[in-house]
Structure formats: C-alpha cells, structure tokens
Design a protein around this motif. Sequence first.
Motif, short mmCIF file in Angstrom:
data_model
loop_
_atom_site.label_atom_id
_atom_site.label_comp_id
_atom_site.label_asym_id
_atom_site.label_seq_id
_atom_site.Cartn_x
_atom_site.Cartn_y
_atom_site.Cartn_z
N ILE A 101 44.32 34.87 53.24
CA ILE A 101 44.67 35.79 53.07
C ILE A 101 45.82 36.04 54.35
O ILE A 101 44.54 36.69 55.08
N ASP A 102 47.28 36.57 54.68
CA ASP A 102 47.17 37.24 55.87
C ASP A 102 46.82 36.13 57.12
O ASP A 102 46.39 36.86 58.29
N GLY A 103 46.65 34.51 56.95
CA GLY A 103 46.66 34.18 57.90
C GLY A 103 45.26 33.75 57.86
O GLY A 103 44.36 32.59 58.98
N GLU A 104 43.85 34.23 57.25
CA GLU A 104 42.95 34.06 57.16
C GLU A 104 42.21 33.64 56.11
O GLU A 104 42.28 34.17 55.05
N SER A 141 36.36 43.86 55.43
CA SER A 141 37.94 44.22 56.20
C SER A 141 38.83 43.53 55.18
O SER A 141 39.84 43.99 54.79
N GLN A 142 38.24 42.37 54.25
CA GLN A 142 39.45 41.09 53.78
C GLN A 142 39.38 42.77 51.90
O GLN A 142 40.08 42.17 52.22
N LYS A 184 41.88 44.32 52.93
CA LYS A 184 43.33 44.52 53.05
C LYS A 184 44.11 44.09 51.28
O LYS A 184 45.54 44.32 51.36
N GLN A 185 43.38 44.14 50.54
CA GLN A 185 43.88 43.91 49.37
C GLN A 185 43.12 44.68 48.20
O GLN A 185 42.02 44.33 47.98
N GLN A 186 43.64 45.77 47.48
CA GLN A 186 43.21 46.56 46.05
C GLN A 186 44.03 45.97 45.16
O GLN A 186 44.92 45.86 45.04
N LEU A 211 45.52 52.23 47.11
CA LEU A 211 46.33 52.99 48.44
C LEU A 211 45.47 53.24 49.45
O LEU A 211 46.37 53.02 50.88
N ILE A 212 44.77 53.66 49.53
CA ILE A 212 44.17 54.93 50.50
C ILE A 212 43.26 54.24 51.39
O ILE A 212 42.83 55.17 52.69
N LEU A 213 43.00 53.21 51.46
CA LEU A 213 42.21 51.89 52.30
C LEU A 213 43.68 51.45 53.16
O LEU A 213 43.36 50.69 53.78
N LYS A 214 44.51 52.33 52.87
CA LYS A 214 45.95 51.07 53.41
C LYS A 214 46.10 49.94 54.05
O LYS A 214 46.73 48.81 55.08
#
Length: 263
Positions: free
Chosen positions: A66-69, A78-79, A82-84, A155-158
């Motif tokens: 996910i996003d290079g990780e 944090s992972q 990043k995706q919700q 969305l609230i966690l950006k």
Amino acid sequence: MAMIKVDNLAVAYGHGQNALKVVKDVSFEVAKGETFGLVGESGCGKSTVLGALAGRNKTWSGSVVIDGEAANPKRTKSQLAKQQMVFQDPFGSIHPRHTIGRTLLEPLEIHGLDRRQERIEEVLRDVGLPHNFRYRFPHQLSGGQRQRVAIARALILKPRILLLDEPTSALDVSIQAEILNLLKDLREREHLTYVLVSHDMAVIAHLCDRVAVMQDGVFVEVTTRENLLKGEVAHPYTQTLLDGSRGYVPARQRRGLQSVGHA
C-alpha cells in the motif's frame, strides 16, 4: 508507482482438506487516483479481497503493498488510517445510539488527532451535510444522508484510499446517483484512490476506470470502462454480466441479431 499492488492474494477458511479457498491467487495494481472495480455475483470473493486490503481479514497469504509499504495481516495505526472503508448498509454501519458528531469524533480520538470539532464540521461540509447534523441521531436521517455520514467517517482521517463495499446497493435508485456523483467529486477534489466492489455493472461503468471480473475466486478478465460501455469484452462470463445489466435477451434472438449484423 502503484498506490496498491497485490500479488498472489489467496484467502482460505478452515484448515487442511476441509479448507475452503475463497480467493485463489489474484494479482492486480491500482494507480494513484484510479478507481478499480471488482464485479461478480454474490459469493465470488470480491468482498473478501476488499476485507484483506482493509486489514479486516487476517487469514490471507500473498503480498499486499500500500503506497509503497508492505502491508502485513496485522496493520499499524498509520496503515489503517491511510485506507478507510465504506460499507454497504448505512443502517447497520453507524451506531444507532450515538449522535453523528460522536460517530465522527471516535476515529479522531483513536488516532489522537487535534482540531476535532473543526474536522467534524469540515468533513460534514465535504459530504454536503449541514454542520448541525452533528447533533442528530441516525434514525433522524434518510438512507442517503446516513451513507453521507458513513463516507464522512471514512474521510475524517484524511485517507489516501477508500475501499467501497457496495456503497449504493442499499439505497433507493433515486439516491444512488447522488452518492456516486459525491464519490466521484471527492475522488477528484481529494486526489483519492478507490477500490469499488459491486454486482451492478451500471455502478461500475459510472465510477470505475478499470474493472476485474471475478468468478469462483479468480479474475476471469480485467478490462476498461470504455470496453464495458462498448460491449467489447473477452470472457463469456463478463458478457453474461453485461447482458444481465441490459435485460435478458434469449439466445435465439441474440443469434438472430448477430446474423443481421453480419448480413
């Protein structure tokens, strides 16, 4: 670099000879800003793929980046941020005894974010709801409004990725287009990447750039939105799904139309 890269993802339930393999070594990539669809009949494994991506299903094997990780079955905070995920049923995915404000506050508390009241007002505005909706309870909202709240919570966690599990199938047809257009606008405005699960080819064609067609746990075809709209697909199962979305045409009539077309 791909936002999502999946190699040989497999999901099985049970052990040994009794194990039921639901997803069978599927591989795909999703570019940044793309909407990638998973379509197929109920039980084909599409929601299971989404659950593995989201970290909800921890019994998978293969590789997920996910996003290079690299993403392991157990995710970091944090992972997860990043995706919700946005679920199918806005009636069941929101706590019935919490106000909308409390529902939106919870992820901010879990992740220790500041400016909480500002973030709540901002995200309500982003999904087209008045700021005073924060004081309402779910039963005071329509189905479409509840799904807007569910999108706001995601969305609230950006996040950079939204995982959408049949986000319009529980809504009235008149409301479905509003939610799909909202998702489309949000993707463009926030530069989001989507993975969308649906059984509805019209929904897939409206929102997706590319789509993987699933049957019995495997991808039988990966094609583009343009090919779907033109009916230019390679696999018979994909054609069956397209025919079903347009209404049933008997085989004899279909052969007759084809012979007229070649005359």
